[in-house]
Write a protein that holds these residues in place. Structure first.
Motif, mmCIF file in Angstrom:
data_model
loop_
_atom_site.group_PDB
_atom_site.id
_atom_site.type_symbol
_atom_site.label_atom_id
_atom_site.label_comp_id
_atom_site.label_asym_id
_atom_site.label_seq_id
_atom_site.Cartn_x
_atom_site.Cartn_y
_atom_site.Cartn_z
ATOM 1 N N VAL A 74 0.856 -1.185 0.000
ATOM 2 C CA VAL A 74 0.000 0.000 0.000
ATOM 3 C C VAL A 74 0.889 1.230 0.000
ATOM 4 N N ASP A 75 0.321 2.370 -0.403
ATOM 5 C CA ASP A 75 1.090 3.610 -0.460
ATOM 6 C C ASP A 75 1.487 4.084 0.930
ATOM 7 N N ARG A 76 0.600 3.846 1.915
ATOM 8 C CA ARG A 76 0.881 4.264 3.286
ATOM 9 C C ARG A 76 0.879 3.025 4.178
ATOM 10 N N PRO A 77 2.019 2.339 4.257
ATOM 11 C CA PRO A 77 2.066 1.080 5.001
ATOM 12 C C PRO A 77 1.824 1.271 6.491
ATOM 13 N N THR A 78 1.291 0.236 7.108
ATOM 14 C CA THR A 78 1.059 0.244 8.545
ATOM 15 C C THR A 78 2.393 0.136 9.271
ATOM 16 N N ASN A 79 2.582 0.966 10.307
ATOM 17 C CA ASN A 79 3.842 0.906 11.046
ATOM 18 C C ASN A 79 3.643 0.184 12.369
ATOM 19 N N VAL A 80 4.741 0.030 13.098
ATOM 20 C CA VAL A 80 4.706 -0.763 14.327
ATOM 21 C C VAL A 80 3.807 -0.128 15.378
ATOM 22 N N GLN A 81 3.610 1.194 15.320
ATOM 23 C CA GLN A 81 2.741 1.854 16.298
ATOM 24 C C GLN A 81 1.316 1.311 16.234
ATOM 25 N N THR A 82 0.849 1.045 15.029
ATOM 26 C CA THR A 82 -0.509 0.518 14.873
ATOM 27 C C THR A 82 -0.632 -0.851 15.530
ATOM 28 N N TYR A 83 0.379 -1.683 15.349
ATOM 29 C CA TYR A 83 0.327 -3.027 15.919
ATOM 30 C C TYR A 83 0.486 -2.993 17.438
ATOM 31 N N LEU A 84 1.329 -2.103 17.938
ATOM 32 C CA LEU A 84 1.459 -1.961 19.389
ATOM 33 C C LEU A 84 0.150 -1.462 19.990
ATOM 34 N N SER A 85 -0.548 -0.614 19.256
ATOM 35 C CA SER A 85 -1.846 -0.127 19.732
ATOM 36 C C SER A 85 -2.888 -1.241 19.720
ATOM 37 N N GLN A 86 -2.742 -2.194 18.807
ATOM 38 C CA GLN A 86 -3.623 -3.366 18.832
ATOM 39 C C GLN A 86 -3.386 -4.174 20.108
ATOM 40 N N ILE A 87 -2.123 -4.278 20.510
ATOM 41 C CA ILE A 87 -1.817 -4.952 21.771
ATOM 42 C C ILE A 87 -2.478 -4.203 22.925
ATOM 43 N N TYR A 88 -2.415 -2.889 22.882
ATOM 44 C CA TYR A 88 -3.049 -2.061 23.918
ATOM 45 C C TYR A 88 -4.544 -2.372 23.996
#
Length: 642
Positions: A74-88
């Motif tokens: 994708v043009d704007r890839p998901t970064n690690v912050q998004t996945y860490l927020s999923q853990i949250y």
């Protein structure tokens, strides 16, 4: 445990006030950091779920890389912050107070900084979705709570209700009514902080209520007026909260600061020593470089962290790519040159081939990284994310391939349908109109005698000639589309194989269900389904191949080996040559040594995963030994022919 118990009592007590206990946030934040840094050496039952999710995040990126590569689609890839927020989102239910939730969100920023090797910044904190959502939710909740509290006091003062959490206020006679009292009835206990705000602004509040009573405003307009009046006293509350949030943010930056990595200073010292020696003591240049090599050898082997030492990783990453490319190019040239002796050609080509092998031959085989061995990954958030990445999302490789396949099938059907219903029908119609044919019914064709006479040659030959061009265009286009269709089929076969060979039964079932839904989106694909379904019968791998540069220990060996090779190639002094060769033999032997646990990269910026149940691929070490020996022979051959 005792520290946590005291902390929980503190933050629970803080619920009685609207203010954020910044000190409690700091205590909990540092406790989380301490627990994170001691993970694996101490038992922390309170955070087991967090560490489990963090491990699943690492496994997710590892499996994703194995299945479809590390590239984002994708043009704007998901970064690690998004996945860490999923853990949250998954673990926040265990944290009840705003202090705990803020500390947890800030801790995730700390984890991000630890994974990336960067220091925490204001921007890093603000861009963390978990932190932003926590602050927004709390501010909104606080605002709504205060508005309800003040609104209850106002409608009590107007005589609309007979109870309020604060009653020490003048009551006014009015005929005011509101449509729905539920939004203005405060269900909680009396709040001393809210009462303090009312008492400090009692005169202006009573004046505002009196104006409402005298205005005869009622219904919906009155509700709007009550909200506007309440906001006058909520703003100060929100402003104070924002100041506390800013204090918390600054505390995260200060308390979460990693020790400054000064290892890059050695690069500056190396450069200065090399420059000074080269300019003024060129005779001893090789001694300086050899000394630097010795220091760097020890540093890389004992202290180098490929993730946190980003400067060294960048330098060595750039160096390895450049050096290997140039070295291989020179070897290839010396393997095919006409003036090169046959023995030297054989040695050079063998070295060329073995260097290439080091890039592709695995150095370890892991068994406990197989998906089937990590049952905690099943039904986790990140298993779902993996499924989305490989097939469910529209930009997922398999989704795009199936969509492209369906598109080609639809295009082919449309062109064929148009050809026979329009182009072919038009051809027959032209033959009838030009009187080449007199009648056409089913497969029975009647010609027109006059239409076939020589003066009608432009009709009976011209019309078929034009049609033949359209037939040729149609056939050529159809052949191209057919190739595209079967190219997509071949691509799908490879993609399905790459996914399923690393899958366990749980993930395989979900993958097949999702893929089947996509394949069943059109009946045009039905003739291909037996072939496509046969692709899903894939033999699973019984181990996962890990190349040297996929692991922390292997990366150190890999870098040092090529660094030694560089010294060997560049310098002519015998002592330097032998030291380089000795270090290469030493590193070759190190590749036979098993370290436990073996740290494995999932992907840059993501958690490292560990393997304990693994074996060493001795072929890799043998390749290094043979390569070193050939380099030694090449050096001896060169010495004899000087």
């Amino acid at each position: 445990m005792k520290k946590l118990a005291i902390l929980l009592i503190t933050v629970i007590f803080s619920l009685t006030a609207f203010t954020i206990d910044v000190e409690a946030v700091g205590d909990f934040f540092t406790t989380l950091i301490q627990t994170y840094n001691e993970e694996g050496s101490v038992s922390n039952e309170e955070f087991d779920s967090f560490f489990q999710e963090l491990s699943n995040l690492g496994l997710y990126r590892f499996y994703r890389t194995q299945m479809i590569g590390s590239a984002e689609y994708v043009d704007r890839p998901t970064n690690v912050q998004t996945y860490l927020s999923q853990i949250y989102d998954n673990v926040q239910s265990q944290f009840t107070t705003i202090e705990e939730k803020l500390a947890l969100a800030g801790f995730l920023v700390y984890v991000q900084s630890d994974l990336s090797g960067e220091q925490i910044t204001q921007e890093m904190i603000r861009s963390m979705p978990a932190y932003f959502a926590t602050v927004q939710d709390y501010t909104r909740s606080l605002e709504n709570d205060a508005l309800t509290y003040f609104g209850n006091v106002i409608i009590y003062s107007l005589g609309i209700v007979d109870t309020a959490p604060f009653t020490d206020i003048q009551r006014f006679e009015s005929k005011a009514e509101i449509l729905d009292k539920r939004f203005y009835i405060y269900e909680g206990e009396t709040n001393p902080e809210y009462n303090k705000i009312i008492l400090e602004n009692k005169e202006s509040l009573e004046h505002g209520i009196q104006q409402l009573a005298q205005s005869d405003t009622t219904g919906r307009p009155l509700q709007i007026a009550i909200d506007q009046l309440s906001y006058n006293y909520v703003n100060s509350l929100i402003n104070e909260t924002n100041e506390q949030i800013q204090q918390v943010t600054q505390m995260f930056i200060e308390e979460g600061r990693h020790g400054v990595n000064i290892s890059f200073i050695r690069i500056i010292i190396y450069a200065a020593l090399i420059l000074v020696t080269f300019l003024f003591l060129r005779k001893y240049f090789w001694i300086t470089v050899l000394s630097i090599f010795g220091v760097e050898f020890v540093y890389l082997l004992a202290f180098y962290n490929p993730i946190k030492d980003t400067v060294s990783s960048f330098i060595y990453g750039s160096y390895i790519v450049t050096f290997v490319f140039l070295f291989l190019a020179v070897l290839l040239f010396k393997s095919i040159g006409k003036k090169i002796k046959f023995t030297e050609k054989v040695i050079n080509f063998s070295i060329f081939f073995l260097v290439l092998l080091t890039l592709f031959v695995p150095s370890y085989y892991s068994y406990d990284l197989l998906m089937g061995k990590n049952t905690q990954f099943d039904n986790s958030t990140f298993e779902t994310q993996l499924l989305n990445d490989v097939v469910a999302y529209p930009h997922a490789p398999l989704h795009k391939t199936i969509s492209s396949l369906n598109s080609h099938l639809g295009s082919e059907y449309s062109k064929v349908n148009t050809f026979y219903k329009s182009t072919f029908a038009s051809f027959l119609d032209d033959l009838l109109n030009s009187q080449v044919l007199s009648n056409l019914q089913g497969s029975s064709v009647q010609t027109n005698r006059d239409g076939l006479k020589i003066d009608k040659v432009e009709n009976y030959r011209g019309i078929p000639l034009d049609f033949s061009k359209e037939v040729t265009d149609f056939v050529n286009s159809s052949e191209i589309t057919e190739r595209n269709i079967y190219n997509e089929v071949d691509t799908l076969k490879v993609q399905v194989h790459d996914v399923l060979k690393f899958s366990d039964a749980e993930f395989e079932s979900k993958f097949m269900d999702t893929s089947n839904q996509l394949l069943r989106s059109t009946d045009l694909i039905d003739p291909l389904l037996p072939t496509l379904y046969s692709f899903f019968d894939v033999e699973k791998v019984d181990k996962i191949n890990l190349k040297a540069y996929n692991t922390v220990f292997g990366t150190k060996i890999f870098l040092l080996f090529f660094l030694s090779l560089t010294i060997l190639v560049i310098f002519e002094e015998k002592f330097v040559k032998y030291i380089s060769l000795i270090s290469m033999y030493f590193l070759s032997i190190l590749s036979f040594i098993k370290v436990t646990p073996l740290e494995v990269f999932s992907q840059t910026g993501y958690p490292i995963i560990h393997t304990v149940d693994y074996t060493i691929n001795y072929i890799f070490g043998i390749i290094l030994l043979i390569l070193t020996s050939l380099l030694f022979l090449r050096y001896l051959h060169y010495q004899r022919n000087k």
